[in-house]
Design a protein around this motif. Structure first.
Motif, PDB file in Angstrom:
ATOM      1  N   UNK A 175       0.820  -1.210   0.000  1.00  0.00           N
ATOM      2  CA  UNK A 175       0.000   0.000   0.000  1.00  0.00           C
ATOM      3  C   UNK A 175       0.855   1.263   0.000  1.00  0.00           C
ATOM      4  N   UNK A 176       1.807   1.350   0.913  1.00  0.00           N
ATOM      5  CA  UNK A 176       2.629   2.557   1.009  1.00  0.00           C
ATOM      6  C   UNK A 176       3.454   2.779  -0.254  1.00  0.00           C
ATOM      7  N   UNK A 177       3.996   1.695  -0.817  1.00  0.00           N
ATOM      8  CA  UNK A 177       4.802   1.831  -2.033  1.00  0.00           C
ATOM      9  C   UNK A 177       3.969   2.374  -3.182  1.00  0.00           C
ATOM     10  N   UNK A 178       2.758   1.843  -3.353  1.00  0.00           N
ATOM     11  CA  UNK A 178       1.899   2.304  -4.437  1.00  0.00           C
ATOM     12  C   UNK A 178       1.399   3.729  -4.214  1.00  0.00           C
ATOM     13  N   UNK A 179       1.161   4.102  -2.962  1.00  0.00           N
ATOM     14  CA  UNK A 179       0.698   5.466  -2.665  1.00  0.00           C
ATOM     15  C   UNK A 179       1.775   6.501  -2.976  1.00  0.00           C
ATOM     16  N   UNK A 180       3.026   6.073  -2.984  1.00  0.00           N
ATOM     17  CA  UNK A 180       4.124   6.970  -3.359  1.00  0.00           C
ATOM     18  C   UNK A 180       4.394   6.893  -4.866  1.00  0.00           C
ATOM     19  N   UNK A 181       4.524   5.662  -5.378  1.00  0.00           N
ATOM     20  CA  UNK A 181       4.979   5.488  -6.755  1.00  0.00           C
ATOM     21  C   UNK A 181       3.955   5.909  -7.796  1.00  0.00           C
TER      22      UNK A 181
END
Length: 440
Positions: A172-178
């Motif tokens: 979740x966190x990776x996709x919210x940034x990338x």
């Protein structure tokens, strides 16, 4: 029994699903299809098929995963359990899981190429070749057997580190940034290209309507293939992300947002690549890796500020590819967790070992490897998931799961359209892919 992981926010789930859908198909295939099949004449059937698949298959796979609270194997098994055939269902569920792992392994090779080029934009190595022939030779050397081992392993390690952190803290966190960065970078590229001399010819082509194209079956066939594969319906990734959803989530609304942003990503890619090609008078008739690693770097090198443009472009492509790779590896990792009763980190380790070994071995044949998967396994997995959910589980069960978390019931025709239109479409994609050597 350990509590199942879940997404911590609706936006996080949507970003993850957008990340799974936005990938190389949006960047190296969609602009080419638009160019080859009539510009705006291709966009109209493409939009129609996106609406069809987004409002049926994507919703179905998300709902199926949430209902089962598990990956494809247990989901298929649960569907068949009432008929006393759970083992048969689980066996069929292995098809999309193995397909997801195999696709992830092939994608790992591609991600190794992208990572090498992305880093090379900072060092100058990516734009070093003098002409298109030299770019082609460079790519050919990298794409040969054991031609890019180090970067490939680094790409896989980065993916696994994110996955080891779990659904909320990792995926979740990776996709919210990338994903936001990806869209921002492509918007920047789009604005830059718009100010280049000759770009207007590219825009004219993208949005022109050629009535003759509508009578060409290829326009409709490849629009269907593009929409189908871009939305990632394959019985694995969307289903497994759905399994991490709470019962409060409005799945039809989320599926609509995913389809919308995936389409925006594809359009952005076309608005960057086709006008950029037009500035040199070049025609875009080369898709796939050749476009990304040979023709576009050769073009970018000739543009004002080429080194900076190369950095923005390949970093954006790296982000899009990484989010897709994360999704592809998640289904087999979750399966190892469920079936071998391992915690997340050891499960990631098992899959990482398989991924490293097989991806290194297939470097020289990755194109054929991916062709087999896209022609046979992906549409078959989507079709099987559709049969299990819409035919085996039945109308009452499907409508209850789809309407869970909604204030108002989803449209009454949903089940009928899914059962008698969407499921046959999956097998039409399979048949057309076999007949034409792939349409995705």
């Amino acid at each position: 029994m350990n509590k199942r992981e879940s997404f911590s926010s609706r936006w996080g789930f949507i970003c993850a699903c957008i990340g799974s859908a936005v990938g190389m198909g949006n960047i190296w295939m969609f602009p080419t299809r638009v160019s080859l099949y009539g510009g705006g004449s291709f966009l109209i059937p493409y939009f129609l098929f996106v609406i069809l698949i987004g409002s049926t298959g994507v919703i179905g796979e998300m709902s199926f995963g949430r209902a089962a609270k598990s990956g494809p194997i247990d989901a298929f098994g649960i569907a068949c359990e009432k008929r006393g055939r759970r083992k048969s269902g689980e066996a069929l569920g292995m098809i999309p899981v193995i397909g997801s792992l195999a696709m992830a392994i092939g994608y790992t090779v591609v991600m190794g190429w992208i990572l090498k080029y992305a880093v090379g934009t900072f060092t100058g190595a990516t734009l070093e070749p003098e002409n298109v022939e030299a770019f082609g030779a460079k790519f050919g050397q990298m794409a040969s057997a054991f031609g890019n081992n180090l970067w490939q392993i680094i790409a896989l390690a980065a993916c696994m580190l994110i996955l080891m952190l779990g659904v909320g803290s990792g995926i979740e966190k990776a996709n919210k940034v990338m994903m936001p960065i990806f869209f921002a970078l492509f918007v920047i590229l789009g604005i830059y290209v718009a100010f280049q001399p000759g770009a207007s010819a590219g825009y004219h082509y993208i949005f022109r309507i050629d009535p003759k194209a509508f009578s060409d079956p290829a326009t409709w066939i490849f629009a269907l293939g593009q929409a189908f594969f871009s939305l990632s319906v394959a019985g694995n990734g969307t289903l497994i992300y759905g399994s991490y959803l709470s019962d409060e989530e409005d799945i039809p609304a989320s599926a609509g947002r995913v389809a919308f942003f995936d389409t925006i990503a594809a359009i952005l890619a076309a608005l960057v690549i086709i006008p950029a090609m037009a500035t040199t008078g070049a025609q875009l008739n080369q898709g796939g890796p050749g476009l990304l690693f040979i023709f576009l770097p050769n073009l970018i090198k000739t543009m004002p500020g080429g080194p900076v443009i190369a950095i923005i472009f390949f970093v954006a492509v790296l982000l899009a590819g990484m989010t897709s790779l994360i999704n592809l590896y998640e289904a087999p990792i979750a399966t190892v967790q469920e079936k071998l009763h391992l915690s997340r980190v050891p499960a990631c380790g098992v899959i990482a070992v398989v991924g490293v070994i097989v991806s290194l071995v297939i470097q020289g044949i990755v194109s054929q490897w991916m062709d087999v998967l896209s022609v046979y396994i992906c549409p078959l997995g989507a079709g099987l998931a559709g049969i299990m959910f819409f035919w085996v589980c039945g109308k009452k069960y499907v409508e209850a799961q789809v309407n869970l978390g909604r204030e108002k019931d989803y449209r009454a025709s949903f089940y009928t359209i899914c059962k008698y239109v969407y499921v046959p479409v999956c097998f039409i994609v399979l048949i057309l892919g076999i007949a034409l050597g792939g349409i995705g």
